[in-house]
Scaffold this active site. Sequence first.
Site, PDB file in Angstrom:
ATOM      1  CB  CYS A  16      -0.849  -0.008   1.260  1.00  0.00           C
ATOM      2  SG  CYS A  16       0.192   0.026   2.734  1.00  0.00           S
ATOM      3  CB  CYS A 100       0.850   4.989   7.370  1.00  0.00           C
ATOM      4  SG  CYS A 100      -0.373   5.233   6.060  1.00  0.00           S
ATOM      5  CD  GLU A 130      -3.068   1.610  13.220  1.00  0.00           C
ATOM      6  OE1 GLU A 130      -2.708   0.798  12.344  1.00  0.00           O
ATOM      7  OE2 GLU A 130      -4.167   2.186  13.200  1.00  0.00           O
ATOM      8  CB  SER A 271       3.697  -5.186   5.089  1.00  0.00           C
ATOM      9  OG  SER A 271       3.054  -6.317   5.648  1.00  0.00           O
TER      10      SER A 271
HETATM   11  S1  SF4 Z   1       0.486   1.615   6.081  1.00  0.00           S
HETATM   12 FE1  SF4 Z   1      -1.293   0.778   7.158  1.00  0.00          FE
HETATM   13  S2  SF4 Z   1      -2.712   2.521   7.315  1.00  0.00           S
HETATM   14 FE2  SF4 Z   1      -1.213   3.076   5.814  1.00  0.00          FE
HETATM   15  S3  SF4 Z   1      -2.149   2.561   3.855  1.00  0.00           S
HETATM   16 FE3  SF4 Z   1      -0.893   0.800   4.510  1.00  0.00          FE
HETATM   17  S4  SF4 Z   1      -2.219  -0.571   5.624  1.00  0.00           S
HETATM   18 FE4  SF4 Z   1      -3.255   1.409   5.459  1.00  0.00          FE
END
Ligand code: SF4
Length: 330
Positions: A16, A100, A130, A271
């Site tokens: 992501c 993030c 988190e 990830s």
């Molecule tokens: S790092 Fe975590 S909060 Fe940010 S986009 Fe990726 S999954 Fe979503």
Amino acid sequence: MTASKRVLLAKPRGYCAGVDRAVQTVEEALKLYGAPIYVRKEIVHNKHVVSTLQAKGAIFVEENDEVPEGAIVVFSAHGVAPEVHDQAKGRNLRAIDATCPLVTKVHQEARRFAADDYDILLIGHEGHEEVIGTTGEAPAHIQLVDGPDGVDKVTVRDPSKVVWLSQTTLSVDETLETVSRLKQRLPLLMSPPSDDICYATSNRQDAVKAMAPNCDIVLVVGSQNSSNSQRLREVAVDAGARAGYLIDYATEIQDEWLADATTVGVTSGASVPDELVMEVLDYLAARDFTDVAEITTAQEKLVFSLPQELKRDMKAQSAARAAEVAKTLS
Ligand code: SF4
């Protein structure tokens, strides 16, 4: 006649925008300042990413007091409590914050509602980094609700001044259930101004929901400590797959999982680099699962820019280099 074997490949899957930014932050810091670069906690919850960065010179530590005074420390994508920034200042560390931006948004919401004296019900998993970071923004106002079963334990000061927030990587459906149970107890409960479960988490779950009913089993590439990867495995089973398996590497696949399967679904957590998914496809192809169809439910284009403190130093280094070249040429 043997039924043909096929693979359904979920899209979106894998990296992501927040993970991409966090990994790039460590890579760019290594290039700019040289090894070692200290990273507090796993930069993202993925074994392969962590070991690859370690090989390039990153040193992962649990706490700031393991970092030599004055050194550079990167904070992970999951975010940190304000006291972690204070500890870093106290040790004269140069901190680069790779939290993030979508986690930072939840921190801001927590600060804002705490300042207005709300009780905040944070839906999330106990002990997750988190959750620890977000709670640290307003410990006196936040209580954790760990799923629907945690609802009965909630106590609030004023039922008309309560808001719920959430961890970004939860199961969308389970969170809706938790909220609905909370609302039965607290009808005036306020919702967050915008979704806290991030776009990447919900998109990956939607793709699995579309694919899983047609799969015998679903393989989720991701690490055991990755919340969003764990949720993908659960969503796959809830959506109709006979079984879901979470694996870091293709070599962990057991042939007995594939024994009666004709359709295997494949996806990966937020990830996970796509090279690990390609290795899974190679493994499956070697076992006659050669027909691969991608199941696409969304297109993602979001990109986050690198942390300001890093960009500033990168800019200064380019300017210094340009000045040196100009001097040599003059
Ligand atoms: S790092 Fe975590 S909060 Fe940010 S986009 Fe990726 S999954 Fe979503």
